[in-house]
Design a protein around this motif. Structure first.
Motif, short mmCIF file in Angstrom:
data_model
loop_
_atom_site.label_atom_id
_atom_site.label_comp_id
_atom_site.label_asym_id
_atom_site.label_seq_id
_atom_site.Cartn_x
_atom_site.Cartn_y
_atom_site.Cartn_z
N THR A 94 -3.20 3.90 -9.48
CA THR A 94 -2.21 3.54 -8.52
C THR A 94 -2.07 2.42 -9.26
O THR A 94 -2.84 1.35 -9.25
CB THR A 94 -3.39 3.62 -6.61
OG1 THR A 94 -4.21 3.11 -7.26
CG2 THR A 94 -3.65 5.11 -5.93
N CYS A 95 -1.16 1.97 -8.35
CA CYS A 95 -0.77 0.36 -9.28
C CYS A 95 -1.69 -0.75 -8.38
O CYS A 95 -1.02 -1.68 -9.14
CB CYS A 95 1.03 0.60 -8.52
SG CYS A 95 1.06 0.16 -6.92
N GLY A 96 -2.28 -0.42 -7.04
CA GLY A 96 -2.51 -2.25 -6.85
C GLY A 96 -2.42 -3.21 -6.21
O GLY A 96 -2.59 -3.84 -5.97
N VAL A 97 -1.02 -2.72 -6.10
CA VAL A 97 0.44 -4.14 -5.51
C VAL A 97 1.44 -3.46 -4.81
O VAL A 97 1.47 -4.95 -4.47
CB VAL A 97 0.76 -4.70 -7.38
CG1 VAL A 97 -0.06 -5.51 -8.02
CG2 VAL A 97 1.81 -4.09 -8.02
N CYS A 98 1.43 -2.39 -4.90
CA CYS A 98 2.50 -1.80 -3.63
C CYS A 98 1.54 -2.50 -2.79
O CYS A 98 0.66 -2.52 -1.84
CB CYS A 98 2.93 -0.72 -3.65
SG CYS A 98 1.16 0.48 -3.66
N ARG A 99 2.77 -2.37 -1.29
CA ARG A 99 2.30 -2.91 0.31
C ARG A 99 1.07 -1.72 0.56
O ARG A 99 0.47 -1.96 1.14
CB ARG A 99 3.58 -2.20 0.88
CG ARG A 99 3.75 -3.05 2.21
CD ARG A 99 4.87 -3.02 2.87
NE ARG A 99 5.01 -3.57 3.68
CZ ARG A 99 5.20 -2.63 5.05
NH1 ARG A 99 5.30 -1.20 5.10
NH2 ARG A 99 4.88 -3.00 6.90
N PHE A 100 0.68 -0.14 -0.12
CA PHE A 100 0.01 0.64 0.70
C PHE A 100 -1.29 -0.08 0.20
O PHE A 100 -2.20 -0.04 0.27
CB PHE A 100 1.01 1.96 -0.03
CG PHE A 100 2.49 1.93 1.27
CD1 PHE A 100 1.91 2.79 2.27
CD2 PHE A 100 3.12 2.37 0.54
CE1 PHE A 100 2.29 2.97 2.95
CE2 PHE A 100 4.54 2.65 1.23
CZ PHE A 100 3.99 2.89 2.77
N CYS A 101 -0.94 -0.08 -1.32
CA CYS A 101 -2.77 -0.68 -2.25
C CYS A 101 -2.62 -1.59 -1.34
O CYS A 101 -4.18 -1.30 -1.12
CB CYS A 101 -2.40 -0.61 -3.74
SG CYS A 101 -1.49 0.84 -4.24
N ARG A 102 -1.69 -2.76 -1.37
CA ARG A 102 -3.10 -3.93 -0.85
C ARG A 102 -3.17 -3.63 0.49
O ARG A 102 -3.84 -4.77 1.23
CB ARG A 102 -1.27 -4.92 -1.01
CG ARG A 102 -1.33 -5.22 -2.12
CD ARG A 102 -0.23 -6.59 -1.99
NE ARG A 102 0.53 -7.08 -3.09
CZ ARG A 102 -1.03 -7.36 -4.21
NH1 ARG A 102 -2.00 -8.03 -4.05
NH2 ARG A 102 0.09 -8.27 -5.03
N LEU A 108 -0.87 6.62 -0.17
CA LEU A 108 0.33 6.03 -0.50
C LEU A 108 0.50 5.42 -1.36
O LEU A 108 2.22 5.28 -1.22
CB LEU A 108 0.22 5.88 1.06
CG LEU A 108 0.27 7.41 2.01
CD1 LEU A 108 0.42 6.73 3.43
CD2 LEU A 108 -0.14 8.24 2.14
N CYS A 109 0.68 5.52 -2.27
CA CYS A 109 0.84 4.67 -3.51
C CYS A 109 2.37 4.59 -3.96
O CYS A 109 2.59 5.55 -3.99
CB CYS A 109 0.01 4.49 -4.27
SG CYS A 109 0.37 3.16 -5.86
N LYS A 110 2.95 3.38 -3.71
CA LYS A 110 4.60 3.69 -4.32
C LYS A 110 4.94 4.61 -6.54
O LYS A 110 6.14 4.87 -6.87
CB LYS A 110 4.96 2.81 -3.85
CG LYS A 110 5.56 2.20 -3.02
CD LYS A 110 6.88 0.87 -3.13
CE LYS A 110 6.99 1.02 -1.19
NZ LYS A 110 7.87 -0.57 -1.03
N SER A 111 3.63 4.27 -6.54
CA SER A 111 3.84 4.43 -7.52
C SER A 111 2.90 5.30 -8.63
O SER A 111 2.43 5.59 -9.49
CB SER A 111 3.84 3.00 -8.68
OG SER A 111 4.67 2.29 -8.06
ZN LIG Z 1 0.13 0.96 -4.86
#
Ligand SMILES: [Zn+2]
Ligand SMILES: [Zn+2]
Length: 343
Positions: A94-102, A108-111
């Motif tokens: 997961t990206c760790g920075v998208c709205r879902f990760c945060r 549900l990570c966008k990336s």
């Molecule tokens: Zn993410």
């Protein structure tokens, strides 16, 4: 000294068997870890990949997303893990920075990139994964059991805890107990539910009972509505997990769900279903989905296994050389629990 080559099960053509090949052992890059794979679970998704149903998979490809093994080598910059440690691997990168990760909804990570889907997986002797995906697990947990925690066990955990929000006294129905449902029985029990399970096979119901199901129903020979009505004294179910995911299974769920109850759709096979407005608007029944799990869920699921509260149920094991036999067995629906390849 580390051997330089390994065996990997590679999909070279859709609709055909995996081919066991000798390939170079990959090296871990910055932030990555080389894991000596000890067990790799087989999942219905592996069949979908083989059938060319996942557009993100490009060939040649090594599937496998349920991994347990031993840390073999640390890439640059990796801290907090040590060589020789037993680990299981989260599927989602997961990206760790998208709205879902945060917000802690990494599932549900966008990336999202998934190990064994968008990048090579664990049906091989060594696998490189991001260090961030690895979770240490106690050494006495068998690798076959450990391997299915990041998928079968934790998906049911997320479904039951976060989506179904099951609490003590809830009347919970697991529609279809197999590789997922048999883990679900144990987890729903942990949350204090009255647990009922269905199958068309007595053997699976027998196992569900051994894992603590309060009531079992063979939907081939018994009437589900009658049985649920009897078991719940006419109150019907509070939360239902549909592990089948076809139009008729959703209809069945709605017919044994109390007003205000929830259906969590875990399995999906049909592309669409219909439901009545009456059920949703007048009776406030909810139909919700579940995708994967979060890091927090995985940490908790590992704990439940380490504490002996959940025993991941593996019914069949195969060697890497026999992986195609394992996949055929899965395709024919011959396995009662999860199927795992042991290296
Ligand atoms: Zn993410
Ligand atoms: Zn899977």
């Amino acid at each position: 000294m580390l051997q330089k080559t390994m065996k990997a099960a590679i999909l070279k053509e859709f609709h055909s068997d995996l081919i066991i090949e000798t390939v170079p052992i990959p090296s871990p890059g910055h932030g990555e870890v080389l894991v000596r794979v000890k067990a790799s679970g087989l999942c219905a998704s592996d069949l979908h990949i083989q059938d060319g149903m996942l557009p993100t998979v490009t060939l040649p490809f090594t599937p496998g997303h349920e991994m347990a093994g031993i840390v073999e080598e640390l890439g640059e910059g990796v801290t907090g893990l040590s060589v020789g440690e037993h680990v299981v691997c989260a599927i989602d990168i997961t990206c760790g920075v998208c709205r879902f990760c945060r917000r802690g909804k990494q599932n549900l990570c966008k990336s999202l990139v998934r190990i064994g889907f968008e990048r090579n997986g664990s049906h091989e002797q060594y696998c490189v994964v991001p260090a961030e995906n690895l979770f240490p697990i106690r050494r006495d947990i068998p690798f076959a059991q450990a391997a299915i925690i990041p998928d079968a066990v934790v998906c049911m955990y997320h479904a039951i805890k976060n989506q179904g929000k099951v609490t003590a006294g809830d009347r919970v129905l697991l529609l279809g107990v197999g590789g997922l449902g048999l883990q679900g029985v144990q987890i729903a029990r942990y949350f204090g539910a009255q647990v009922y399970a269905t199958s068309r096979q007595d053997k699976k119901l027998e196992i569900a009972k051994q894992f603590g199901a309060h009531g079992v129903i063979n939907t081939r020979t018994q009437d589900l509505i009658e049985e649920i009505s009897r078991l719940t004294q006419g109150e019907m179910c509070d939360v239902i997990f549909d592990n089948i995911g076809i139009q008729t299974s959703i209809e069945t769920c709605l017919s044994v769900l109390r007003p205000g109850g929830k259906i969590v759709v875990v399995g999906y096979n049909d592309s669409q279903f219909t439901a009545s407005y009456q059920d949703l608007v007048i009776r406030e029944k909810e139909i919700i989905g579940i995708r994967g799990s979060t890091r927090q869920d995985l940490a908790e699921a590992i704990r439940l296994v380490e504490d002996g509260i959940v025993t991941p149920y593996v019914s069949n094991t195969f060697s890497l050389e026999e992986i195609n036999a394992g996949l055929h067995c899965l395709r024919r629906g011959e396995s009662f629990g999860r199927t795992v390849v042991l290296m």
